[in-house]
Design an enzyme around this catalytic site. Structure first.
Site, PDB file in Angstrom:
ATOM      1  N   GLY A  90       0.808  -1.222   0.000  1.00 36.71           N
ATOM      2  CA  GLY A  90       0.000   0.000   0.000  1.00 36.71           C
ATOM      3  C   GLY A  90       0.837   1.267   0.000  1.00 36.71           C
ATOM      4  CB  ILE A  91       3.702   2.459   2.089  1.00 35.92           C
ATOM      5  CG1 ILE A  91       2.994   2.389   3.438  1.00 35.92           C
ATOM      6  CG2 ILE A  91       4.662   3.641   2.057  1.00 35.92           C
ATOM      7  CD1 ILE A  91       3.928   2.149   4.622  1.00 35.92           C
ATOM      8  CB  VAL A 112       8.209   5.457   6.096  1.00 36.13           C
ATOM      9  CG1 VAL A 112       8.715   6.876   5.902  1.00 36.13           C
ATOM     10  CG2 VAL A 112       8.010   4.751   4.752  1.00 36.13           C
ATOM     11  NE  ARG A 140       6.327  -2.010  12.636  1.00 40.15           N
ATOM     12  CZ  ARG A 140       5.281  -1.225  12.343  1.00 40.15           C
ATOM     13  NH1 ARG A 140       5.463  -0.019  11.843  1.00 40.15           N
ATOM     14  NH2 ARG A 140       4.048  -1.648  12.586  1.00 40.15           N
ATOM     15  CG  ASP A 170       8.111   8.034  10.893  1.00 37.43           C
ATOM     16  OD1 ASP A 170       8.138   9.062  11.608  1.00 37.43           O
ATOM     17  OD2 ASP A 170       7.162   7.235  10.879  1.00 37.43           O
ATOM     18  CD  GLU A 225      10.000   3.267  16.533  1.00 31.04           C
ATOM     19  OE1 GLU A 225      10.620   3.029  15.477  1.00 31.04           O
ATOM     20  OE2 GLU A 225       8.773   3.331  16.614  1.00 31.04           O
ATOM     21  CG  HIS A 279       6.606   4.894  14.602  1.00 28.56           C
ATOM     22  ND1 HIS A 279       7.056   3.632  14.840  1.00 28.56           N
ATOM     23  CD2 HIS A 279       5.598   4.745  13.690  1.00 28.56           C
ATOM     24  CE1 HIS A 279       6.361   2.752  14.126  1.00 28.56           C
ATOM     25  NE2 HIS A 279       5.467   3.420  13.424  1.00 28.56           N
ATOM     26  CB  THR A 280       5.128  11.415  13.913  1.00 32.12           C
ATOM     27  OG1 THR A 280       6.407  11.859  13.440  1.00 32.12           O
ATOM     28  CG2 THR A 280       5.117  11.380  15.418  1.00 32.12           C
ATOM     29  CB  ALA A 281       4.842   8.098   8.832  1.00 37.89           C
TER      30      ALA A 281
HETATM   31  N1  NAP Z   1       5.977   4.691   9.956  1.00 36.93           N
HETATM   32  C1  NAP Z   1       4.726   4.353  10.220  1.00 36.93           C
HETATM   33  O1  NAP Z   1       4.059   4.993  11.020  1.00 36.93           O
HETATM   34  C2  NAP Z   1       4.113   3.177   9.502  1.00 36.93           C
HETATM   35  C3  NAP Z   1       2.742   3.219   9.173  1.00 36.93           C
HETATM   36  C4  NAP Z   1       2.176   2.163   8.454  1.00 36.93           C
HETATM   37  C5  NAP Z   1       2.965   1.071   8.102  1.00 36.93           C
HETATM   38  N2  NAP Z   1       4.276   1.025   8.496  1.00 36.93           N
HETATM   39  C6  NAP Z   1       5.120  -0.141   8.129  1.00 36.93           C
HETATM   40  O2  NAP Z   1       5.195  -0.190   6.716  1.00 36.93           O
HETATM   41  C7  NAP Z   1       4.995  -1.538   6.275  1.00 36.93           C
HETATM   42  C8  NAP Z   1       4.358  -1.520   4.893  1.00 36.93           C
HETATM   43  O3  NAP Z   1       3.048  -0.984   4.994  1.00 36.93           O
HETATM   44  P1  NAP Z   1       1.986  -1.258   3.813  1.00 36.93           P
HETATM   45  O4  NAP Z   1       0.711  -0.665   4.246  1.00 36.93           O
HETATM   46  O5  NAP Z   1       2.578  -0.904   2.500  1.00 36.93           O
HETATM   47  O6  NAP Z   1       1.898  -2.863   3.946  1.00 36.93           O
HETATM   48  P2  NAP Z   1       1.604  -3.980   2.863  1.00 36.93           P
HETATM   49  O7  NAP Z   1       0.618  -3.480   1.868  1.00 36.93           O
HETATM   50  O8  NAP Z   1       1.328  -5.195   3.649  1.00 36.93           O
HETATM   51  O9  NAP Z   1       3.008  -4.162   2.104  1.00 36.93           O
HETATM   52  C9  NAP Z   1       4.023  -4.937   2.641  1.00 36.93           C
HETATM   53  C10 NAP Z   1       5.041  -5.177   1.556  1.00 36.93           C
HETATM   54  O10 NAP Z   1       6.189  -5.843   2.107  1.00 36.93           O
HETATM   55  C11 NAP Z   1       6.699  -6.645   1.073  1.00 36.93           C
HETATM   56  N3  NAP Z   1       7.559  -7.708   1.558  1.00 36.93           N
HETATM   57  C12 NAP Z   1       7.312  -8.651   2.510  1.00 36.93           C
HETATM   58  N4  NAP Z   1       8.360  -9.491   2.629  1.00 36.93           N
HETATM   59  C13 NAP Z   1       9.274  -9.081   1.723  1.00 36.93           C
HETATM   60  C14 NAP Z   1      10.550  -9.545   1.340  1.00 36.93           C
HETATM   61  N5  NAP Z   1      11.107 -10.626   1.909  1.00 36.93           N
HETATM   62  N6  NAP Z   1      11.214  -8.865   0.379  1.00 36.93           N
HETATM   63  C15 NAP Z   1      10.665  -7.778  -0.231  1.00 36.93           C
HETATM   64  N7  NAP Z   1       9.441  -7.290   0.077  1.00 36.93           N
HETATM   65  C16 NAP Z   1       8.764  -7.939   1.036  1.00 36.93           C
HETATM   66  C17 NAP Z   1       5.460  -7.261   0.429  1.00 36.93           C
HETATM   67  O11 NAP Z   1       5.797  -7.762  -0.853  1.00 36.93           O
HETATM   68  P3  NAP Z   1       4.696  -8.411  -1.830  1.00 36.93           P
HETATM   69  O12 NAP Z   1       3.863  -7.251  -2.307  1.00 36.93           O
HETATM   70  O13 NAP Z   1       5.510  -8.996  -2.919  1.00 36.93           O
HETATM   71  O14 NAP Z   1       3.903  -9.389  -1.011  1.00 36.93           O
HETATM   72  C18 NAP Z   1       4.517  -6.067   0.413  1.00 36.93           C
HETATM   73  O15 NAP Z   1       4.602  -5.379  -0.808  1.00 36.93           O
HETATM   74  C19 NAP Z   1       4.107  -2.175   7.357  1.00 36.93           C
HETATM   75  O16 NAP Z   1       4.323  -3.576   7.421  1.00 36.93           O
HETATM   76  C20 NAP Z   1       4.534  -1.475   8.621  1.00 36.93           C
HETATM   77  O17 NAP Z   1       5.558  -2.194   9.265  1.00 36.93           O
HETATM   78  C21 NAP Z   1       4.863   2.057   9.171  1.00 36.93           C
END
Ligand code: NAP
Length: 311
Positions: free
Chosen positions: A143-144, A222, A224, A248, A253, A272-274
């Protein structure tokens, strides 16, 4: 199906603090119950701990679906709770727009030397790099990344996406599998980290990857903190091996007072305020409302967790 009984946990909770979640459940067509009243599903509140979640599920064997409030669920998967016995959904993708906004902010702030310029007390030298027509690499294709690619489109960047399943993504010039990460790092002006934290992705940016990045490149994390080897990053920044890091999230942490990253002029740190609580609330409420409605209708849910992959 009659209105599904949706427990909201952990109980007891402050109804005033959780009224927006109760409203989302009702608007989705569910009947809110407390976790000891024989629920079909469980909606977990942002302030519930994984240990409380385990206890709640042990007391509620009838729960067939659990909705988690965060996008990254590593604290829950670590406890072995996420199995295929139940359907699990999380907030993956729900906060993508604001997190992508923050990633772009960190990248532009780095490239335009925000830290040096905003701390300056005299005019100084002209410096700064444009993002237009540059190459970037994004780790993660969820999603991001989708939101970030849309925000980056006006900058005409050439984006390489590194993801587990190398399926193409709209807006990316190419998508490669994780094994090709090292080839995707040289030549990128910004390396964005936006993937899920699993055992395979812990430390995915280590000393070798920082060495492979260009000297004028910025690392923006952004996702973990544990995706990046902090000691290796501190060393690389001090040596001028990369231009800087916009973080972020950090490991550890919260980043403790006195940590070398606080005084590293090449580091830009936000706590961690994204996605703040105000940004989370409407987005999570929308996910809960939609999923309760899908659950009631027997339709596929949004933000499904792959229990084998761990995200
Ligand atoms: N800073 C913040 O406040 C904040 C806020 C929201 C989220 N986050 C973090 O950002 C992460 C991503 O968020 P999202 O909403 O984009 O989640 P998401 O839609 O679940 O996307 C996760 C992505 O990680 C990829 N992935 C997993 N294992 C992998 C690997 N071994 N090698 C390469 N890519 C891999 C997946 O690949 P595939 O598409 O190929 O399955 C997927 O595209 C979250 O899991 C969370 O930890 C941080």
């Amino acid at each position: 199906m009659p209105s599904p009984r949706i427990a909201i946990g952990p109980a007891p909770y402050d109804p005033a603090a959780a009224d927006w979640i109760v409203r989302a459940v009702v608007e989705g067509g569910g009947t809110p119950v407390t976790p000891d009243e024989g629920a079909d599903a469980l909606v977990w509140l942002p302030f519930g701990s994984p240990d409380q979640l385990r206890q709640t599920l042990e007391a509620e064997p009838g729960v067939r679906w659990v909705q988690l409030p965060f996008a990254g669920i590593e604290r829950v998967t670590k406890l072995g709770l996420v199995t295929s016995e139940r359907t699990w959904t999380c907030a993956k993708g729900s906060y993508a727009d604001v997190v992508a906004e923050h990633a772009l902010f960190l990248a532009l702030a780095g490239l335009r030397r925000a830290r040096t310029r905003f701390d300056a007390t005299s005019w100084g030298e002209a410096a700064g790099t444009t993002l237009f027509d540059q190459r970037v690499t994004i780790l993660g294709g969820g999603g991001i990344t989708e939101s970030l690619l849309a925000l980056l489109a006006p900058f005409r960047v050439e984006a390489t996406v590194v993801r587990r399943r190398p399926e193409p993504l709209a807006g990316a010039a190419r998508t490669v599998a994780t094994e090709a990460l090292d080839e995707a790092l040289p030549g990128a002006l910004v390396v964005f980290v936006a993937l899920a934290l699993t055992p395979e992705t812990t430390g995915i940016i280590g000393a070798r990857q920082l060495e492979l990045m260009d000297r004028d490149a910025w690392l923006v994390n952004v996702a973990r903190g544990p995706h990046v080897d902090t000691d290796a990053l501190v060393t690389a920044l001090a040596a001028g091996q990369i231009a800087g890091a916009g973080l972020d999230v950090t490991d550890p942490e919260p980043l403790p007072d006195g940590h070398p990253l606080w005084t590293e002029p090449r580091a830009l740190i936000t706590p961690h305020t994204a996605d703040t609580a105000d940004m989370i609330r409407p987005r999570l409420a929308a996910r809960i409302k939609a999923n309760v409605a899908h659950f009631a209708a027997g339709e596929p849910l949004e933000g499904l967790v792959d229990s084998a992959a761990g995200y």
